[in-house]
Write a protein that holds these residues in place. Sequence first.
Motif, short mmCIF file in Angstrom:
data_model
loop_
_atom_site.label_atom_id
_atom_site.label_comp_id
_atom_site.label_asym_id
_atom_site.label_seq_id
_atom_site.Cartn_x
_atom_site.Cartn_y
_atom_site.Cartn_z
N GLY A 34 0.83 -1.20 0.00
CA GLY A 34 0.00 0.00 0.00
C GLY A 34 0.86 1.25 0.00
N VAL A 35 0.28 2.34 -0.48
CA VAL A 35 0.94 3.64 -0.49
C VAL A 35 0.01 4.63 0.21
CG1 VAL A 35 1.88 5.49 -1.90
CG2 VAL A 35 2.18 3.11 -2.63
N GLU A 36 0.54 5.34 1.21
CA GLU A 36 -0.28 6.24 2.02
C GLU A 36 0.32 7.64 1.99
OE1 GLU A 36 -0.98 6.83 6.79
OE2 GLU A 36 -0.91 4.78 6.00
N ASP A 37 -0.52 8.64 1.84
CA ASP A 37 -0.07 10.02 1.86
C ASP A 37 0.34 10.38 3.29
OD1 ASP A 37 0.38 12.73 1.66
OD2 ASP A 37 -1.60 13.24 0.88
N ALA A 38 1.64 10.72 3.48
CA ALA A 38 2.14 11.00 4.81
C ALA A 38 1.54 12.28 5.40
CB ALA A 38 3.66 11.10 4.79
N TRP A 39 1.03 13.16 4.55
CA TRP A 39 0.47 14.42 5.03
C TRP A 39 -1.06 14.43 4.96
CZ3 TRP A 39 3.70 17.33 7.60
CH2 TRP A 39 5.07 17.34 7.27
N HIS A 40 -1.65 13.24 4.94
CA HIS A 40 -3.11 13.21 4.80
C HIS A 40 -3.81 13.89 5.97
CE1 HIS A 40 -2.55 9.77 7.50
NE2 HIS A 40 -3.80 9.95 7.85
N GLY A 41 -3.14 13.96 7.13
CA GLY A 41 -3.75 14.60 8.28
C GLY A 41 -3.89 16.11 8.12
N LEU A 42 -3.13 16.69 7.17
CA LEU A 42 -3.20 18.13 6.95
C LEU A 42 -4.23 18.50 5.89
CD1 LEU A 42 0.58 19.16 7.09
CD2 LEU A 42 -1.09 18.94 8.95
N ALA A 43 -5.03 17.58 5.47
CA ALA A 43 -6.02 17.87 4.42
C ALA A 43 -7.02 18.92 4.88
CB ALA A 43 -6.74 16.59 4.01
N ARG A 44 -7.27 19.01 6.19
CA ARG A 44 -8.21 19.99 6.72
C ARG A 44 -7.48 21.12 7.44
NH1 ARG A 44 -13.31 19.34 6.50
NH2 ARG A 44 -13.74 20.51 8.42
N VAL A 45 -6.22 21.35 7.06
CA VAL A 45 -5.47 22.51 7.56
C VAL A 45 -5.33 23.49 6.40
CG1 VAL A 45 -3.32 23.34 8.58
CG2 VAL A 45 -4.25 21.10 9.24
N VAL A 46 -5.80 24.74 6.58
CA VAL A 46 -5.84 25.71 5.49
C VAL A 46 -5.13 27.00 5.91
CG1 VAL A 46 -8.00 24.76 4.57
CG2 VAL A 46 -8.06 26.63 6.25
N ALA A 47 -4.73 27.77 4.91
CA ALA A 47 -4.14 29.09 5.16
C ALA A 47 -5.25 30.10 5.47
CB ALA A 47 -3.34 29.53 3.94
N VAL A 48 -5.03 30.93 6.48
CA VAL A 48 -6.02 31.95 6.87
C VAL A 48 -5.28 33.26 7.18
CG1 VAL A 48 -7.67 30.27 7.79
CG2 VAL A 48 -5.94 31.26 9.31
N ARG A 49 -6.01 34.36 7.13
CA ARG A 49 -5.47 35.67 7.52
C ARG A 49 -6.22 36.14 8.76
NH1 ARG A 49 -6.63 41.07 6.33
NH2 ARG A 49 -8.32 40.39 4.93
N VAL A 50 -5.45 36.55 9.77
CA VAL A 50 -6.06 37.05 11.00
C VAL A 50 -6.60 38.45 10.75
CG1 VAL A 50 -5.69 37.62 13.43
CG2 VAL A 50 -4.47 35.68 12.39
N ILE A 51 -7.92 38.64 10.98
CA ILE A 51 -8.57 39.95 10.78
C ILE A 51 -8.59 40.73 12.08
CG2 ILE A 51 -10.71 41.08 10.05
CD1 ILE A 51 -11.36 38.52 8.50
N GLU A 52 -8.95 40.06 13.16
CA GLU A 52 -9.00 40.72 14.47
C GLU A 52 -8.35 39.79 15.49
OE1 GLU A 52 -13.01 41.52 15.49
OE2 GLU A 52 -13.46 42.63 13.65
N ALA A 53 -7.71 40.37 16.51
CA ALA A 53 -7.12 39.59 17.59
C ALA A 53 -7.16 40.44 18.86
CB ALA A 53 -5.69 39.19 17.25
N GLY A 54 -8.07 40.10 19.76
CA GLY A 54 -8.19 40.86 21.00
C GLY A 54 -8.23 39.92 22.18
N PRO A 55 -7.89 40.43 23.36
CA PRO A 55 -7.86 39.58 24.56
C PRO A 55 -9.26 39.15 24.97
CG PRO A 55 -7.53 41.87 25.15
CD PRO A 55 -7.52 41.83 23.65
N LEU A 56 -9.30 37.92 25.52
CA LEU A 56 -10.55 37.41 26.09
C LEU A 56 -10.78 38.07 27.44
CD1 LEU A 56 -10.70 33.57 25.40
CD2 LEU A 56 -12.35 35.30 24.70
N ALA A 57 -12.04 38.45 27.73
CA ALA A 57 -12.35 39.14 28.98
C ALA A 57 -12.06 38.24 30.18
CB ALA A 57 -13.81 39.58 28.98
N GLU A 58 -12.31 36.93 30.04
CA GLU A 58 -12.17 36.03 31.17
C GLU A 58 -10.72 35.58 31.40
OE1 GLU A 58 -14.84 32.78 31.11
OE2 GLU A 58 -16.61 33.99 30.65
N ASP A 59 -9.87 35.65 30.41
CA ASP A 59 -8.49 35.17 30.53
C ASP A 59 -7.61 36.06 29.68
OD1 ASP A 59 -6.06 33.86 30.55
OD2 ASP A 59 -6.98 31.88 30.66
#
Length: 812
Positions: A34-59
Amino acid sequence: MRVLTSWLKEFVPFRVGVERLATDLTMAGLEVEGVEDAWHGLARVVAVRVIEAGPLAEDGRLKLCRVDAGNRRLQVVCGAPNAAPGLWTALALPGAVLPDERRVAAATVAGARSEGMLCSEAELGIGEVADRIVDLAAAGRRPLAGRPLADLLGLEDWILEIGVTPNRADCLSVLGVAREVAAVYGLEPGGPDLSPPPAPAAGAGGPVIPVRIDAPEACGRYAAAVLEGIRVGPSPAWMQRRLRAGGIRPINNVVDVTNYVLLETGQPLHAFDLDRLDGPAIVVRPAAEAEHIATLDGKVRALQAGMLVIADRRRPVAVAGVMGGAESEVTGATTRILLESAWFEPRQVRRTARALRLSTESSYRFERGTDPEGVPAALGRAVRLLAEVAGARVAAPPVDLYPAPFAPPEIALRPSRANRLLGTNLSAATMARLLRRASMQVEAAGTGRGKTLRVRPPSFRHDVREAVDLVEEIARLHGYGRIRTRTPAGALETRPAGDLQRLATETRRLLTACGLDEIVSYSFDAPDSPGRLRLPPGDPRSRPVRLRNPLSEDQSILRTSLVPSLLGAASRNIARRCLDLRLFEVGKVFWAVGDGRQPEEHLQIAGLWTGRRHPPGWAFPPDPVDLHDVKGVVEALLDGLGCPWRLSLEVDVPYLAPGTAAAFVDPSGRHPYGHVGQVHPDVLAAWDIRQDVFLFEVSAEAVARGGFGTVRRYAPIPRHPAVERDLAVIVPADVPAGALVDFVTRHEVPALERVEVFDFYTGPPIPRGAKSVGLRLRYRAPDRTLTEDEVSRVHDPLVARLLEHFEARLRT
């Protein structure tokens, strides 16, 4: 064996695609399952851009980020200090499986909904940075929101699942598979530094740890290195990723290095905490009686005397080649270790592992044979890796005990013979080139058709022992697909079936027609079967042929009779409440003749009947079968085979009950065909049968000589009626009725067509010690109806002779 292609490329620079590589390895004899894709676990990992980043009120340590994932915007809770608006990073969506086998799911964190996980390089397995999330723009990439990370970073790696046959233990490593790839494609293998371990730094060398081998026949080589300055902790992400791809769970950097080298070189290693060894010293010795060891799996195991162990001065600290001991294992407090690399004899490792019911990655390889010449190379590789990932330093000169160094065998191969076996026309130079690609040393000697190649296989190829093994190497590296296929041609000759074959076929038809079921049993039997049949020492059936390599003790001789097979089948069926049985078998038996000669083979026919005479039902009475039923089966068989016979009571069969046995013989009485009777109670008890069993045995060879195959001639239906005369004669009780019938038929009375017994009686008014037997004689002439006077002229003298011969009288 699971191998990463990226790891493989560090040893051999192949350029073919993974599908082609899998096909070529399979065609060369190393099956890729058999042949298995070694990076198959990253299939649901995508590139994103952070739009907002603020502290949580509770922590205040956590941030609530909103990110652009291309076709949607998501909310993620993150604790990384570099999470800021405008950052391009990686988001693991719910359902993603990261390289460390964590499954990402949507969750509520500190009161806020988090729809995924922003990941660091270490969490993604693409780097070592673990304290901040990945910065894709800083990595020189041009991100696109929502694009899969594996596509963006160009991550391409595959895991080959290779089915390694037991004779190719050299392929249970990345190095071994790399050698195969290099041999298939004619490449030069390379790779990391596999030289022996280095000496300690100048002025840093401590005392040498004493090492002794007390069982050199079981431990052919033992090397050890003492390391200090160890800092136990997690191993780097790249090493953990490769271990997981190979099916091994990371533990800590010291243990991970030993497992990493095992996967890389195929050589098992073990690390002892030096400060927990008594002495410290190492002794490779057989275990003593009643010794115990607590192994790394947390179990205390009793050792059998003779099992090979690694011991310090006081007690065993490892089961050699199988598993280490808990009392010397590496812990978080370990700072000094003794690193072991050894060669153990495969058979003793296999016996020990099976006796302890313990199978490990190490025992799996040692059982199949490791490379004695690779022991110091694996040790050196591990020492350098530990220096890199754990800060280790060599503290004492390494030890390498090698009582009997490996000497490669020299195998002579004639190219002409190799071509004849393969159907090829390869030159000696081509064969030599192919063998050198397989890491073998080759020298040519002689010329022309007498040319010979002298080949020395490497130390890791235990499977190459003789010339035919070299021929196989040539075939697979030349390419099985390049060897011309030739359809074999031969003259097909049909021959008529012999007498015994036809007799066996007809016997099966006749006995099946009588309601019996055929069984087919093994030609092997238990050695106590002749004794259970009560056979005397002089009987040829009591001298079986013993097998040198039996399947089991119950099948360790060739059968001398079909009776044990039938009784065994009856016993198994009766134990399962199948009480009504009609069985037969046609098969060969074997009688030993001694002096190392081939045994005599005889074709026998045997059958048994037990239980009820008729199938259960309202239409038939539940009468048990008796001797006459089985006797009738044999009569039908012999009549159907065209074999003339008569009964004889002069028979002694040890496994038949006295007074119940009769023999079927030819009309002269000199040649027996077989016998019938009730099985002796002692024999039934030996097979745990608790009901009456009736048995018959017939020699197929005797029947073949007695008339089978004779052409039958059919007579027309009689046109004239028969005349029957009945008589009842009183004879002594010990005179068989069959003797009366034989006497009548032997006299060849004119017009006498048939004689049969129609009545039998004892009791008043018949005197004690006598019996009355009724005979019916049928007379018929082919051309006319007989008169009473004509019948009386032949019948009355016959009756007179019968009475005189048996001292009988007519019953009136």
